[in-house]
Design a protein around this motif. Sequence first.
Motif, PDB file in Angstrom:
ATOM      1  N   GLU A 421       1.399  -3.611  -1.490  1.00  0.00           N
ATOM      2  CA  GLU A 421       0.027  -3.125  -1.364  1.00  0.00           C
ATOM      3  C   GLU A 421      -0.697  -4.007  -0.351  1.00  0.00           C
ATOM      4  N   HIS A 422      -1.236  -3.368   0.692  1.00  0.00           N
ATOM      5  CA  HIS A 422      -1.999  -4.082   1.709  1.00  0.00           C
ATOM      6  C   HIS A 422      -3.483  -3.780   1.541  1.00  0.00           C
ATOM      7  N   ALA A 423      -4.313  -4.630   2.159  1.00  0.00           N
ATOM      8  CA  ALA A 423      -5.759  -4.446   2.065  1.00  0.00           C
ATOM      9  C   ALA A 423      -6.257  -3.353   2.991  1.00  0.00           C
ATOM     10  N   SER A 424      -5.390  -2.817   3.847  1.00  0.00           N
ATOM     11  CA  SER A 424      -5.808  -1.725   4.736  1.00  0.00           C
ATOM     12  C   SER A 424      -4.594  -0.892   5.100  1.00  0.00           C
ATOM     13  N   VAL A 425      -4.837   0.367   5.405  1.00  0.00           N
ATOM     14  CA  VAL A 425      -3.733   1.230   5.837  1.00  0.00           C
ATOM     15  C   VAL A 425      -3.208   0.763   7.179  1.00  0.00           C
ATOM     16  N   GLU A 426      -4.062   0.129   7.975  1.00  0.00           N
ATOM     17  CA  GLU A 426      -3.654  -0.406   9.271  1.00  0.00           C
ATOM     18  C   GLU A 426      -2.514  -1.408   9.113  1.00  0.00           C
ATOM     19  N   GLU A 427      -2.689  -2.357   8.189  1.00  0.00           N
ATOM     20  CA  GLU A 427      -1.647  -3.355   7.959  1.00  0.00           C
ATOM     21  C   GLU A 427      -0.394  -2.718   7.372  1.00  0.00           C
ATOM     22  N   ALA A 428      -0.573  -1.709   6.510  1.00  0.00           N
ATOM     23  CA  ALA A 428       0.576  -1.022   5.933  1.00  0.00           C
ATOM     24  C   ALA A 428       1.391  -0.314   7.017  1.00  0.00           C
ATOM     25  N   GLN A 429       0.705   0.355   7.940  1.00  0.00           N
ATOM     26  CA  GLN A 429       1.408   1.028   9.027  1.00  0.00           C
ATOM     27  C   GLN A 429       2.128   0.022   9.926  1.00  0.00           C
ATOM     28  N   GLU A 430       1.451  -1.077  10.228  1.00  0.00           N
ATOM     29  CA  GLU A 430       2.059  -2.091  11.091  1.00  0.00           C
ATOM     30  C   GLU A 430       3.350  -2.616  10.480  1.00  0.00           C
ATOM     31  N   GLU A 431       3.334  -2.871   9.157  1.00  0.00           N
ATOM     32  CA  GLU A 431       4.535  -3.392   8.505  1.00  0.00           C
ATOM     33  C   GLU A 431       5.697  -2.418   8.646  1.00  0.00           C
ATOM     34  N   CYS A 432       5.422  -1.134   8.428  1.00  0.00           N
ATOM     35  CA  CYS A 432       6.494  -0.142   8.518  1.00  0.00           C
ATOM     36  C   CYS A 432       6.968   0.023   9.956  1.00  0.00           C
ATOM     37  N   GLU A 433       6.055   0.003  10.911  1.00  0.00           N
ATOM     38  CA  GLU A 433       6.458   0.079  12.314  1.00  0.00           C
ATOM     39  C   GLU A 433       7.322  -1.116  12.705  1.00  0.00           C
ATOM     40  N   ASP A 434       6.926  -2.305  12.268  1.00  0.00           N
ATOM     41  CA  ASP A 434       7.716  -3.501  12.567  1.00  0.00           C
ATOM     42  C   ASP A 434       9.124  -3.376  11.990  1.00  0.00           C
ATOM     43  N   ALA A 435       9.223  -2.843  10.775  1.00  0.00           N
ATOM     44  CA  ALA A 435      10.542  -2.684  10.157  1.00  0.00           C
ATOM     45  C   ALA A 435      11.398  -1.705  10.947  1.00  0.00           C
ATOM     46  N   LEU A 436      10.796  -0.620  11.417  1.00  0.00           N
ATOM     47  CA  LEU A 436      11.528   0.362  12.220  1.00  0.00           C
ATOM     48  C   LEU A 436      11.978  -0.255  13.545  1.00  0.00           C
ATOM     49  N   LEU A 437      11.077  -0.980  14.201  1.00  0.00           N
ATOM     50  CA  LEU A 437      11.415  -1.612  15.476  1.00  0.00           C
ATOM     51  C   LEU A 437      12.528  -2.641  15.296  1.00  0.00           C
TER      52      LEU A 437
END
Length: 571
Positions: A421-437
Motif C-alpha cells: 500500500e502506497h500513499a499515492s497511486v503515483e508511487e504505486a504505478q512507479e513501483e510496478c513500472e520499475d518492476a517491469l523495466l
Amino acid sequence: MSAALRELHDSLLSEEGGTLATYIPELARVDPALFGLALATLDGRVHAAGDADVPFTLQSISKPFVYARALADLGLEAVLSRVGAEPSGEAFNAISLEPGTGRPSNPMVNAGAILTTSLVSGDGPAARFERIRDTLSAFAGRRLELDEAVLASELETGDRNRALAYLMRNAGALRCEVDEALDVYFRQCALLATAEDVAVMAATLANGGVNPRTKEAVVPGPVAEHVLALMASCGMYDGAGEWLLRVGLPAKSGVSGGIVAVSPGQFGIGLFSPRLDVRGNSVRGVAASRVLAERFQLHLMHYPGRTAPVIARSGDARTLRSRRLRRRAERDVLHQHGGAIHLRALQGDIEFAAAESVLQSLGALPGKARWLVLELEGVTRLHPIAARMLDAAVAELGGRGIAVVTGDVHRRGLLPHASVEHASVEEAQEECEDALLARHGALLSPDTVLAWEAHDAWAALDEEARAALAAALPVRAYGRGERVLAQDGEELFLVLSGRVGLYGPGVRGRRLGSAGPGTAVQRPGQAGGGLVAELSTSGRVLGAAQQERLERERPRVLARLWKWLAGVGRE
C-alpha cells in the motif's frame, strides 16, 4: 438547512388540528402552540427552528433508547425471548400479550416497554433508573433531568399500565415486582429533553451508536441497527404501516408531542408539537416529517438513481503511466510491454453492487497481466461485504501471479491481501513500472551515473549544441532530501543519476511526479512547490546567467534544447 427548517416551521404554524394528551393531567397544561424542529448531522452540527430548545418529557420516545440499553446488556436473543419484535397493529396502551407466555408484541408499545425496562441491568430500581438516565443522557450528549410534576401525575393516573404489568407478572413474563417496574418506567418517561436533544439522540443511532458531538460510543453498531429496525416497523403504533409508506424513516413518537426520526447514516430529526392525532402522534410533527421526507427524498426505499461509475479510470501502462519522467529506452519498454501493468481507479461509496462491477472488470484482466494498481483515494466508503469481496479477489489474483499494489493517501489498509500500500497511486504505478523495466533489463540501478553522451538530450542535439551545452552547464550533485534548483537563477536540471521528486506547496506537499536519469526538470513556479532529491542525485544545471549568454551568443543551441524538452513524453 436551518433556513429550510425555519421555512417548514412557518408553513405549518396554521395547522392547529389535534388535541393535548389529557390522561396525564400535567401534559394537558402544556402550551398547545409550541412547535420546534431540529436536525443533527453526523459531524455534530444541529440546525433548529421554532421552539426546539423548549424542554418536554420524553414519554414513549424513551422506549427505543431503553431497548438499546437492554440489548447491549443482554444480547438480542435474550431480549427477544422476553419481548417480541412484531407490529401489534393496536394502540400504544392496548392489552396485547402472547397467549400462554404473556410476552408483549414489541418494545415500542407500553407493555413491551415496561418489560424492557425491567431487563436493564441494575442493583435495584434506583440503580436501574440511574443507568437508564445515564444511557439516555449519553445519547443526548448532556445530562437529562427529571420532571417531578409529570412523574407524580403519571404515578397517580397509571392504572392501565399497572394492569398491563400485573397481567405480565401473572403470566410469568414480568419477573420483578409491579411497582418496582412501573416506578422506573414512569421515571424514564418523565425525563426532560428538547427537540435539539432528540435530534442528537437520533443522530447517535444514525451514526452506528456513536454520539456525533461527544464521540462516545453509547451502544455497539449492531444494537443501533436492531433498534432502528424495530422503530421502522413498530415505532408509530397502529399508524406504523402508513408512516413507513409515506415517510419511510425509523421513528418513535410520544404523547407529550415529540417525535424522533432517523435517516440512517445521514442525520437525526427531533420534532415537538403537543397536539396529537387519534393515534397519539403529533399532528404537526407527522406533517413536518412527511414534508422533509418528500423534499429531501429520505424514504428508505427511495431509489437515488444512477451514480458516478465505481471505476473512474482503467487501462494499462501503455496509455496510463505514472508521471515519472523516464529516458527513451524506458519509455520504449513501457510502450511495448505496458500491457502487463493494469490500473483501476475506484471511487465513491462501494457496496455490493459496485463491488460486483469491480470484480467483473478484474475478471477480464488479460493473461499477460502481472501487476494491478488499484487507486483507492477516491473511495469514500467500502462496505464490509464489498471489502470482503474485493480482498478475496485480490488474494485470488495473487495466486495467479498478479501483484496488486494500492495507492491511498489515507493509508486505510482497505485490502489486506494487497502486496503493498502506497500513499499515492503515483508511487504505486512507479513501483510496478520499475518492476517491469527491471524484468526487461531496462531499469538503471540506483547508483548508475549516465555519461553526458548517454543522456537523451545528447541524441536530440547536433554537435554544436552538445559541445556548447557541455561547456555551459556545470555538473552538480545533491544529497538525499536536498532541494534541487533551490538557488536563485537555477532554471533547468538535466538528470544524470538518482531521482528527483516534484512536490506541491507546503511543508507536507503532495508528491506530484518525479524524474529519473536521462530526463530534465525545470524550476517550478512560485505556486508549484519544490524539487527534492529522493536519492543521491547528480546532473547538469542551466542557470539564468548561462541561459542569457546562450540566448545572446548561441540562440540556435538554446532553441534546440527547448524543442527537445517540449517533445519529451509525447511519443
